[in-house]
Design an enzyme around this catalytic site. Structure first.
Site, PDB file in Angstrom:
ATOM      1  N   ARG A  21       0.804  -1.214   0.000  1.00 25.31           N
ATOM      2  CA  ARG A  21       0.000   0.000   0.000  1.00 25.31           C
ATOM      3  C   ARG A  21       0.837   1.263   0.000  1.00 25.31           C
ATOM      4  O   ARG A  21       1.931   1.295   0.569  1.00 25.31           O
ATOM      5  CB  ARG A  21      -0.875   0.041   1.251  1.00 25.31           C
ATOM      6  N   GLU A  42      -3.206  -7.948  -5.449  1.00 22.88           N
ATOM      7  CA  GLU A  42      -4.611  -8.237  -5.730  1.00 22.88           C
ATOM      8  C   GLU A  42      -4.814  -9.678  -6.192  1.00 22.88           C
ATOM      9  O   GLU A  42      -5.804 -10.313  -5.842  1.00 22.88           O
ATOM     10  CB  GLU A  42      -5.156  -7.270  -6.787  1.00 22.88           C
ATOM     11  N   LEU A  85      -0.102 -21.437  -0.917  1.00 26.11           N
ATOM     12  CA  LEU A  85      -1.038 -20.322  -0.973  1.00 26.11           C
ATOM     13  C   LEU A  85      -2.395 -20.727  -1.547  1.00 26.11           C
ATOM     14  O   LEU A  85      -3.402 -20.059  -1.305  1.00 26.11           O
ATOM     15  CB  LEU A  85      -0.429 -19.178  -1.796  1.00 26.11           C
ATOM     16  N   TYR A 125     -13.409  -7.923 -10.658  1.00 31.37           N
ATOM     17  CA  TYR A 125     -12.944  -7.300  -9.430  1.00 31.37           C
ATOM     18  C   TYR A 125     -11.528  -6.753  -9.585  1.00 31.37           C
ATOM     19  O   TYR A 125     -11.253  -5.571  -9.302  1.00 31.37           O
ATOM     20  CB  TYR A 125     -12.980  -8.269  -8.227  1.00 31.37           C
ATOM     21  N   ASP A 143     -15.963  -6.687  -4.273  1.00 28.82           N
ATOM     22  CA  ASP A 143     -15.469  -7.951  -3.727  1.00 28.82           C
ATOM     23  C   ASP A 143     -16.418  -8.398  -2.619  1.00 28.82           C
ATOM     24  O   ASP A 143     -17.493  -7.828  -2.459  1.00 28.82           O
ATOM     25  CB  ASP A 143     -14.041  -7.778  -3.202  1.00 28.82           C
TER      26      ASP A 143
END
Length: 349
Positions: A21, A42, A85, A125, A143
């Site tokens: 971020r 994302e 993951l 999205y 989302d």
DNA sequence: AATGCGGGGAC
DNA sequence: GTCCCAGCATT
């Protein structure tokens, strides 16, 4: 717009620092988002929690600091780094996407939603998220958090996924032209920390006085979703072939379907009526022993129980075509999904 | 519109 | 145990 301004102020006061971020309100702070970081985060965050993604994001940007580095990596190395993951088609689409952006876009992501959505692994999205967060475009992000927050705010009682277009239009109407990316992240943060699925913290919500769902007393029942179907339990056998030096025999799974392209110790077929002592399912003839405990694992749509059989062989033991030995030093770095790591950790006696 | 696709954390 | 998570691709 009152609701929009109130939430942006809330976002500025409650900003959560995350590795991918940039600080809020880029026009004031001057910090420019890194589109490669936004895209990578994302993709990782699709159906995956922030806490889980953090370490993987740092690992990936450490291994491949720029999109060009990722594009030039081997797919096998990307799968190894992604191991654990989940949703492994994401990793292969990530790699394909990096190659396409490098080749067709000179290494720079397009800014428009519709162009982004052409790229592998980027759907409605993610296209809106990258477009708004990385490029400050006016795109409506929807989302799971947004579905919950907006369906409550507007008291939308239609079931998902049918209600999605309505939610998107409400989100588009609320999204400002000034800070669309910050607003998208603000709604998602609100959903993650205040407007939670159970026991939402309405008393500290910046939208509490505007929330139509709360006024009607139905907010905690929103959004409405189709009922889940029950997960069947499949059974199977896993076969651990260990060499004298501790090396384990592995093979690669098929390129399509469950755990596609990932590595594994050989396993039998998995089915609801599978017998777990049929050594005719073993990939090689050997002196097999049964481990005392069973591996249990749950996938998206079924439970799995694997009986673990093991055998010790000598250095000259011939492996079938396509198998390889992985010595203890390389085993950790293999593209082994979590269920297969459970198999290899199972005590043999 | 449904289904397949992982794994982990909260409750 | 259930539910959900910054969903996408395929049918």
């Amino acid at each position: 717009m009152q609701a929009t301004t109130a939430l942006l102020h809330w976002y500025d006061r409650n900003f959560r620092t995350l590795p991918w971020r940039t600080p809020p309100n880029p026009e004031l702070s001057g910090a420019k988002p890194n589109p490669y970081h936004v895209w990578l985060s994302e993709i990782m965050l699709q159906q995956t929690t922030v806490a889980t993604v953090k370490t993987y994001f740092i690992k990936f940007t450490d291994l491949w600091p720029r999109l060009e580095n990722l594009a030039e990596a081997e797919e096998e190395e990307v799968l190894k780094a992604w191991a654990g993951l989940g949703y492994y088609s994401r990793a292969r689409n990530l790699h394909r996407c990096a190659k396409i952006v490098l080749r067709d876009y000179n290494g720079r992501f397009p800014e428009e939603e519709h162009k982004l959505q052409q790229l592998p692994g980027i759907g409605p999205y993610t296209a809106a998220a990258i477009s708004s967060i990385a490029f400050n475009q006016h795109a409506a992000v929807v989302d799971g958090n947004v579905e919950r927050v907006i369906s409550r705010l507007r008291a939308i009682t239609d079931r998902l996924p049918g209600a999605k277009p309505v939610i998107k239009s409400h989100m588009a109407a609320l999204t400002p032209h000034e800070r669309p990316g910050d607003f998208a992240q603000a709604v998602m943060d609100l959903g993650a920390t205040v407007c939670t699925p159970r026991s939402p913290a309405c008393t500290i919500c910046p939208w509490v006085d505007l929330c139509e769902g709360r006024k009607q007393g139905i907010h905690e029942s929103l959004p409405r979703k189709a009922p889940k179907r029950v997960k069947p339990t499949r059974k199977g056998m896993a076969f651990v072939i260990a060499r004298e030096d501790g090396a384990i025999a592995l093979r690669r799974r098929p390129d399509k379907g469950l755990l596609a392209g990932m590595s594994e110790p050989p396993t039998s077929q998995w089915s609801e009526d599978m017998k777990q002592d049929d050594l005719g399912q073993a990939p090689v003839k050997a002196d097999w022993s049964l481990a005392p405990s069973t591996v249990k694992h749950t996938f998206t749509h079924f439970h799995l129980e694997l009986a673990v059989w093991h055998t010790q062989v000598d250095a000259a033991f011939p492996l079938p075509e396509g198998y390889w030995w992985s010595v203890p030093e390389t085993l950790e770095g293999e593209a082994l999904p979590t269920v297969m790591r459970k198999v290899l950790k199972t005590p043999l006696a």
